[in-house]
Structure formats: structure tokens, C-alpha cells
Design an enzyme around this catalytic site. Structure first.
Site, PDB file in Angstrom:
ATOM      1  N   GLU A   1       0.830  -1.212   0.000  1.00  0.00           N
ATOM      2  CA  GLU A   1       0.000   0.000   0.000  1.00  0.00           C
ATOM      3  C   GLU A   1       0.860   1.255   0.000  1.00  0.00           C
ATOM      4  OE1 GLU A   1      -3.043   0.163  -0.678  1.00  0.00           O
ATOM      5  OE2 GLU A   1      -3.454  -1.977  -0.567  1.00  0.00           O
TER       6      GLU A   1
ATOM      7  N   CYS B   1     -22.955  -0.846 -14.076  1.00  0.00           N
ATOM      8  CA  CYS B   1     -22.620  -0.675 -12.659  1.00  0.00           C
ATOM      9  C   CYS B   1     -23.666  -1.317 -11.751  1.00  0.00           C
ATOM     10  CB  CYS B   1     -22.510   0.818 -12.350  1.00  0.00           C
ATOM     11  SG  CYS B   1     -22.122   1.135 -10.620  1.00  0.00           S
TER      12      CYS B   1
END
Ligand code: SF4
Length: 373
Positions: free
Chosen positions: A53, A222
Site C-alpha cells: 500500500e 454498474c
């Protein structure tokens, strides 16, 4: 009419449990079919999650993979990283840029070992107290490694959540950030054993990256269209309204490889400077491009106490640092005199430089020196 406050707005954003369940069910179905196949999917080791990250900030997945592998080979555990030399960590980070990330990784590893017995804290607030760990990285470690029910806002989910809420105005303001993080937390709090906070966060990031894309969101594909205020009001494609990027400034710098008996003079950059902890050939800003040689001579004399002889221009390297576009003019030359300060300067062969952390441009200059241009 009373003025709306951020608190009123947060109340408006509150998801009814039935709506949240329906949104998460639709998201889970989509993720099973269409989630990205990332190399670290399902990874739960907090050390690996943390490394990747931090590396992914400002860097693409493709660029990160070899660096992650190199770090894990060199330092397979947080204790191993804590025992490493900072110079070795910077050397392994070389090329990823934003070197404060590497210095903070190293510092945080030491804090985890000395203050937490080598075990990562599990709660996002405790993780955020570590050097270099901001809200995003803390939430990523807490949710991916420990399945804590905290949401994530990064580039993709910022765009996605801004559109879901039809948030106009700059989403980076504190009030907007509060709404976005609150909405992300609400969704992650709906986690179950079958759809964990890690999976919810990953699915939302995947959806933002592949469907709710910047220029033309593919709303017909979506799973969250029914709950998207941006799509329903027809303003999704205009969002988010990000503040304009700072104007790019052109800058000229010059660097000189001073050679003596097969060794080159390098200086370690100090705290507070760009690329602190890295090594570099003498490098200076050039306010007047017609007076490069004069500037190099006076700066080298002032900072190292050496008098430069004849200078030969070897190369020009163009690169960018934050909002600066830099033209770096690279020279070679000899010098007379004795070094006035020795603590931050070193004479090194090109072979020895393989073990020293250098900026990308200094490393490219080394290659040019090796090949003669
Ligand atoms: Fe984005 Fe469209 Fe989905 Fe809304 S409906 S989240 S704008 S892709």
C-alpha cells in the site's frame, strides 16, 4: 431557511440497513464476476499489505510488483526491515520516487519492533500513529489484514463515492472528506463472514477503477446504479470537481561528475533536502542558463572547497519532481584543492556506486559516464 451544516449532511447520507444490504449484495455479485485479478488478492499478512500500500501511493500496480518482490526477498519480515541500514532501504527503493515513503517505512518498522514487540497494531487509529501511515494506509492494513470494519478512500473510491453521493465542490475539503469516509465506513460496517470488509473495500476500488472510470463512467454496467445520485441526476460524468493542478514550472539544474584517480565525488543529501539520505553528484539550481560554468565553479568552491578545471558537457536529462519540470545539464571535470567538508562527501568508484542509493537521474548519469554519453 437555516444553514445546512456538515452534520446535517452526514445524516442525509446515512444508509438504511435494508438499502446497505441490497447495495452490498449487488456489489458482491459484481465482484465475483468482474473484480480485478490483482497479484495480492486475499493477502492478509499486515507486513505485506503495508509494503504494497505504501508502494502503490503515486505508483502503478505494474511498477510496484518487482519492488515488492525485491523488498520481501531482502527483508521478509518487519523485524528484518527494522534491522536494515537506511541506505540499503533507499537503494532498494531507488526508482519508485517520493523517498520519504522509504525512510518512513524504515522508521515505522523500528517503532513496530521496539514499541509493539514486532506485531502490527490492529486498529486503524493505532496504525495511524506510526510514521508515514496516513488514514488510507491505516484503513487498508486494518481491513485487509485484520478484517476491521473500516472503509477506504483512495483515488478510485473517492471518484466512486463522490458520484454515489452527487457531491459537488472539491471532494478534498475537510467537510467533503468527512462525508466520503463516513460513507465508506458505513458500507464496510455491513461486512459479514461471506463478504468481509476487505472484500467490500477491494470490490469498491475495483468498481471505481474499471467501471466508474474518470471520463465516461459506464453506469449501465454498474451494480450500484439504483443508489447513485450522480447517475440519477445526470451529473456523474462531471464529478468529482477537483481543484486545478498547480502550474508546471520549468527549472534548469546542473550537475558535475568530478573525477580524481578513477573516483568520483558524491555528497549525501541531508535532512530537509529533496531526496534526503540519497547520494548525488554535486547538483545546483541554475538561475541563468548562460552562466552554467560560472555557477558550477562558484558553488563547488563554496560547498566543497575545490577549484574546478575544464568542464565537458556529457548529457542533458529531463525529469519532473512534483510541479517542477527540470532540465538537468550533466558535466564532467577535474578539480584541484582539498575537500573542505568531508563528513557528507565521499570519493567513490562507479563500481562502488552500485551499493549506494542514488536518485534516478544520478543513476542515469552513472550509466552515461560508464558508456561515455
Ligand atoms: Fe459510477 Fe455510474 Fe456506478 Fe454511479 S452508476 S457509481 S456514476 S458507474
Amino acid at each position: 431557511m437555516p444553514r445546512r451544516t456538515a452534520v446535517d449532511t452526514l445524516e442525509e447520507d446515512r444508509l438504511e440497513p435494508t438499502i446497505r444490504r441490497a447495495m452490498l449484495a449487488a456489489l458482491q455479485r459484481w465482484a465475483r464476476e468482474s473484480g480485478r485479478a490483482l497479484p495480492w488478492r486475499g493477502e492478509r499478512d499486515p507486513y505485506r499489505v503495508w509494503l504494497r500500500e505504501v508502494m502503490l501511493q503515486q505508483t502503478t500496480v505494474v511498477a510496484v510488483v518487482p519492488y515488492l518482490e525485491r523488498f520481501l526477498t531482502l527483508w521478509p519480515t518487519v523485524s528484518a526491515l527494522a534491522s536494515a541500514d537506511e541506505a540499503a532501504v533507499l537503494r532498494a527503493w531507488e526508482g519508485l520516487g517520493y523517498y520519504s515513503r522509504a525512510r518512513n517505512l524504515h522508521r515505522a518498522a523500528r517503532v513496530i519492533v521496539t514499541e509493539h514487540g514486532g506485531a502490527f497494531p490492529q486498529r486503524a487509529e493505532d496504525l495511524q500513529a506510526l510514521p508515514g501511515i496516513g488514514r488510507y494506509t491505516a484503513a487498508a492494513i486494518a481491513s485487509f489484514a485484520f478484517h476491521q470494519p473500516v472503509g477506504i478512500i483512495e483515488a478510485n473510491t473517492l471518484r466512486l463515492q463522490t458520484r454515489l453521493l452527487a457531491l459537488t465542490g472539491d471532494p478534498r475539503t475537510p467537510a467533503a472528506q468527512r462525508r466520503l469516509w463516513d460513507r465508506a465506513d458505513q458500507l464496510a460496517s455491513g461486512a459479514t463472514a461471506r463478504f468481509t470488509a476487505a472484500e467490500i473495500n477491494q470490490a469498491l476500488m475495483d468498481l471505481g477503477a474499471t467501471v466508474c472510470v474518470p471520463k465516461a463512467p459506464r453506469c449501465s454496467e454498474c451494480p450500484l446504479t439504483s443508489w447513485c445520485r450522480g447517475a440519477q441526476t445526470g451529473i456523474a460524468a462531471e464529478l468529482p470537481h477537483l481543484a486545478p493542478r498547480p502550474v508546471v514550472t520549468e527549472v534548469t539544474e546542473a550537475t558535475v561528475a568530478i573525477v580524481r584517480s578513477g573516483q568520483y565525488l558524491l555528497r549525501q543529501r541531508q535532512a530537509g533536502e529533496r531526496w534526503a539520505g540519497m547520494w548525488d553528484f554535486p547538483r545546483f539550481p541554475i538561475p541563468d542558463a548562460s552562466a552554467i560554468a560560472t555557477t558550477l565553479r562558484s558553488e563547488v568552491a563554496a560547498q566543497a572547497g575545490l577549484q574546478l578545471g575544464e568542464l565537458v558537457e556529457l548529457a542533458t536529462i529531463r525529469h519532473s519532481v512534483t510541479r517542477y519540470r527540470i532540465t538537468l545539464r550533466c558535466f564532467t571535470g577535474t578539480a584541484t584543492g582539498r575537500l573542505s567538508r568531508t563528513e557528507t562527501w565521499r570519493w567513490l568508484t562507479l563500481e562502488q556506486l552500485a551499493d549506494y542509493p542514488l536518485s534516478v537521474t544520478a543513476r542515469e548519469f552513472v550509466e552515461r559516464l560508464r558508456t561515455g554519453g
